[in-house]
Write an enzyme that holds these catalytic residues in place. Structure first.
Site, PDB file in Angstrom:
ATOM      1  N   ARG A   1       0.801  -1.231   0.000  1.00  0.00           N
ATOM      2  CA  ARG A   1       0.000   0.000   0.000  1.00  0.00           C
ATOM      3  C   ARG A   1       0.835   1.284   0.000  1.00  0.00           C
ATOM      4  O   ARG A   1       1.902   1.338   0.603  1.00  0.00           O
ATOM      5  CB  ARG A   1      -0.925  -0.005   1.228  1.00  0.00           C
ATOM      6  CG  ARG A   1      -1.953  -1.120   1.138  1.00  0.00           C
ATOM      7  CD  ARG A   1      -2.853  -1.227   2.352  1.00  0.00           C
ATOM      8  NE  ARG A   1      -3.868  -2.245   2.112  1.00  0.00           N
ATOM      9  CZ  ARG A   1      -3.674  -3.563   2.304  1.00  0.00           C
ATOM     10  NH1 ARG A   1      -2.522  -4.022   2.769  1.00  0.00           N
ATOM     11  NH2 ARG A   1      -4.632  -4.417   2.021  1.00  0.00           N
TER      12      ARG A   1
ATOM     13  N   HIS B   1      -0.947  -2.694  -4.401  1.00  0.00           N
ATOM     14  CA  HIS B   1      -0.357  -3.568  -5.421  1.00  0.00           C
ATOM     15  C   HIS B   1      -0.312  -2.941  -6.814  1.00  0.00           C
ATOM     16  O   HIS B   1      -0.655  -3.569  -7.817  1.00  0.00           O
ATOM     17  CB  HIS B   1      -1.093  -4.910  -5.450  1.00  0.00           C
ATOM     18  CG  HIS B   1      -0.927  -5.737  -4.211  1.00  0.00           C
ATOM     19  ND1 HIS B   1       0.169  -5.643  -3.386  1.00  0.00           N
ATOM     20  CD2 HIS B   1      -1.733  -6.686  -3.647  1.00  0.00           C
ATOM     21  CE1 HIS B   1       0.046  -6.495  -2.374  1.00  0.00           C
ATOM     22  NE2 HIS B   1      -1.099  -7.131  -2.499  1.00  0.00           N
TER      23      HIS B   1
ATOM     24  N   HIS C   1       3.176 -12.939  -5.339  1.00  0.00           N
ATOM     25  CA  HIS C   1       2.046 -13.110  -4.424  1.00  0.00           C
ATOM     26  C   HIS C   1       1.547 -14.559  -4.393  1.00  0.00           C
ATOM     27  O   HIS C   1       0.340 -14.807  -4.433  1.00  0.00           O
ATOM     28  CB  HIS C   1       0.920 -12.151  -4.817  1.00  0.00           C
ATOM     29  CG  HIS C   1       0.092 -11.679  -3.671  1.00  0.00           C
ATOM     30  ND1 HIS C   1      -0.519 -12.545  -2.788  1.00  0.00           N
ATOM     31  CD2 HIS C   1      -0.216 -10.436  -3.246  1.00  0.00           C
ATOM     32  CE1 HIS C   1      -1.186 -11.830  -1.890  1.00  0.00           C
ATOM     33  NE2 HIS C   1      -1.007 -10.548  -2.139  1.00  0.00           N
TER      34      HIS C   1
ATOM     35  N   ASP D   1      -1.755  -9.956   8.398  1.00  0.00           N
ATOM     36  CA  ASP D   1      -1.629  -9.258   7.120  1.00  0.00           C
ATOM     37  C   ASP D   1      -0.694  -8.083   7.401  1.00  0.00           C
ATOM     38  O   ASP D   1      -1.090  -6.926   7.330  1.00  0.00           O
ATOM     39  CB  ASP D   1      -3.011  -8.804   6.630  1.00  0.00           C
ATOM     40  CG  ASP D   1      -2.958  -8.222   5.220  1.00  0.00           C
ATOM     41  OD1 ASP D   1      -1.862  -8.182   4.638  1.00  0.00           O
ATOM     42  OD2 ASP D   1      -4.016  -7.801   4.716  1.00  0.00           O
TER      43      ASP D   1
ATOM     44  N   GLU E   1       5.310 -12.419   1.133  1.00  0.00           N
ATOM     45  CA  GLU E   1       5.600 -11.465   0.066  1.00  0.00           C
ATOM     46  C   GLU E   1       6.802 -10.620   0.471  1.00  0.00           C
ATOM     47  O   GLU E   1       6.679  -9.728   1.305  1.00  0.00           O
ATOM     48  CB  GLU E   1       4.398 -10.545  -0.172  1.00  0.00           C
ATOM     49  CG  GLU E   1       3.100 -11.262  -0.480  1.00  0.00           C
ATOM     50  CD  GLU E   1       1.882 -10.419  -0.102  1.00  0.00           C
ATOM     51  OE1 GLU E   1       1.751  -9.284  -0.579  1.00  0.00           O
ATOM     52  OE2 GLU E   1       1.050 -10.899   0.691  1.00  0.00           O
TER      53      GLU E   1
HETATM   54  C1  FUC Z   1      -1.936  -8.973   0.690  1.00  0.00           C
HETATM   55  C2  FUC Z   1      -2.543  -8.050   1.668  1.00  0.00           C
HETATM   56  C3  FUC Z   1      -3.730  -7.335   1.264  1.00  0.00           C
HETATM   57  C4  FUC Z   1      -4.596  -7.945   0.195  1.00  0.00           C
HETATM   58  C5  FUC Z   1      -3.824  -8.789  -0.781  1.00  0.00           C
HETATM   59  C6  FUC Z   1      -4.682  -9.615  -1.684  1.00  0.00           C
HETATM   60  O1  FUC Z   1      -0.867  -8.395   0.006  1.00  0.00           O
HETATM   61  O2  FUC Z   1      -1.626  -7.141   2.240  1.00  0.00           O
HETATM   62  O3  FUC Z   1      -4.495  -6.994   2.387  1.00  0.00           O
HETATM   63  O4  FUC Z   1      -5.644  -8.645   0.736  1.00  0.00           O
HETATM   64  O5  FUC Z   1      -2.865  -9.560  -0.189  1.00  0.00           O
END
Ligand code: FUC
Length: 344
Positions: free
Chosen positions: A76, A101, A175, A246, A311
């Site tokens: 973010r 993202h 991701h 998260d 991540e």
């Molecule tokens: C992660 C989280 C976010 C989001 C994403 C799909 O990167 O930080 O909250 O839900 O996944």
């Protein structure tokens, strides 16, 4: 000898989608789409190690970035804006007025150029994409490469590079949602070790407050391995606001070299995932979706806590946080980061 093959996999708005298969000497494979440079599947001993869709339709829908290459800025940016060299850039805002993202059409929605190759010890894909100046509001034409090297010892080496023609910011990540038990069941019993003494707490919109808080005595302490589910419902504000984990963890000993930072173990199969990165942080995300929020596989609803994301990244909102390592890429410099996920 490792092999690299590919086959058509439907179409995207920008053109045909291809699925590449890298197979190592053990017969284990990863499947990668040119759409989003997405890791669609990782097969170890015929078990599925990541969450994803079985056809392109899911990836074209509103989906939670399964296996995607996330960019130009992973995670973010508050207010979807930042200031660099005296100029304020307004970015595409796609979550509560913030950017998540890379904006509504991030690198996960681009068609990448893919070059397969093999060596004695690995099958390799080199993917590239050039992001135009101003795309999603970011300054500079950004030339990006991503290399996926799938080795005979079941390690996925991810290497990113980027160069720009105007000073800009970059933060690339993958991701993948790991599911070491295979089959996409609950991950709550899987045991995680994280080499992090601190994490970055967030506000209600999941923007870091700027503090690096000690994990000691909190649900965020994974320095002694523990089940991911042990404290996931703790009566602890940071856990409650994210409905689980998260959060960005501050990796110990960051110096830009490749360092081991996590070990995830599935106690049932004994399978392990060992993680290494050159990056200063990792977002631990435990798939905290609300019922009905997203789908998986062939479009079925995804159950909560069925994948674990690790991540690797510069910290969220670091363009606006003077105390966080800078994500600025200057003209003439090369962004150069590596993350390795090794299955054992
Ligand atoms: C992660 C989280 C976010 C989001 C994403 C799909 O990167 O930080 O909250 O839900 O996944």
């Amino acid at each position: 000898m490792p092999t690299a093959t590919h086959a058509p996999w439907g179409t995207s708005p920008d053109g045909p989608v291809e699925r590449h298969t890298l197979t190592n000497e053990r017969g284990n494979s990863i499947h990668v789409l040119n759409y989003g440079a997405t890791i669609q599947s990782i097969r170890i001993d015929d078990q599925e190690m990541v969450l994803g869709y079985t056809s392109i339709d899911g990836y074209l829908s509103k989906y939670p970035y399964y296996g995607a290459l996330v960019g130009r800025y992973g995670n973010r940016i508050a207010g979807a804006r930042f200031t660099l060299d005296g100029t304020t850039y307004q970015l595409d805002a796609n979550e509560n007025g913030n950017q998540l993202h890379g904006g509504s059409v991030g690198f996960n929605r681009k068609l990448w150029t893919v070059e397969p190759s093999t060596t004695d010890d690995a099958a390799i894909l080199t993917l590239s994409y050039t992001s135009p100046d101003g795309e999603m509001g970011f300054p500079g034409t950004l030339a990006v490469t991503c290399t996926y090297r799938w080795t005979n010892d079941d390690a996925l080496h991810i290497h990113y590079t980027a160069t720009t023609n105007r000073d800009t910011i970059v933060n690339l990540t993958n991701h993948s949602y790991f599911s070491l038990g295979g089959g996409g069941g609950s991950v709550l019993d899987q045991v995680l070790y994280l080499d992090a003494d601190r994490y970055t707490p967030v506000n209600k919109q999941q923007i870091p407050t700027g503090e690096n808080e000690s994990v000691a005595g909190t649900p965020f302490d994974f320095r002694t391995p523990k089940a991911v589910g042990q404290d996931i419902e703790a009566d602890y504000p940071q856990i409650q606001l994210a409905r689980g984990y998260d959060h960005n963890f501050v990796l110990n000993g960051y110096d830009g070299s490749l360092r081991e930072f996590a070990l995830l173990t599935d106690p049932v199969s004994g399978r392990r995932l060992r993680c290494f990165t050159t990056e200063p942080g990792v977002q631990l995300f435990t798939t905290n979706f609300r019922p009905g929020e997203f789908t998986v596989n062939d479009g079925a609803p995804i159950e909560p806590h069925t994948g674990i994301c690790l991540e690797t990244q510069h910290f969220p909102d670091s363009p606006n946080q003077p105390n966080f390592a800078t994500p600025v890429l200057k003209v003439g410099d090369t962004y150069n980061t590596t993350t390795v996920y090794r299955f054992e």
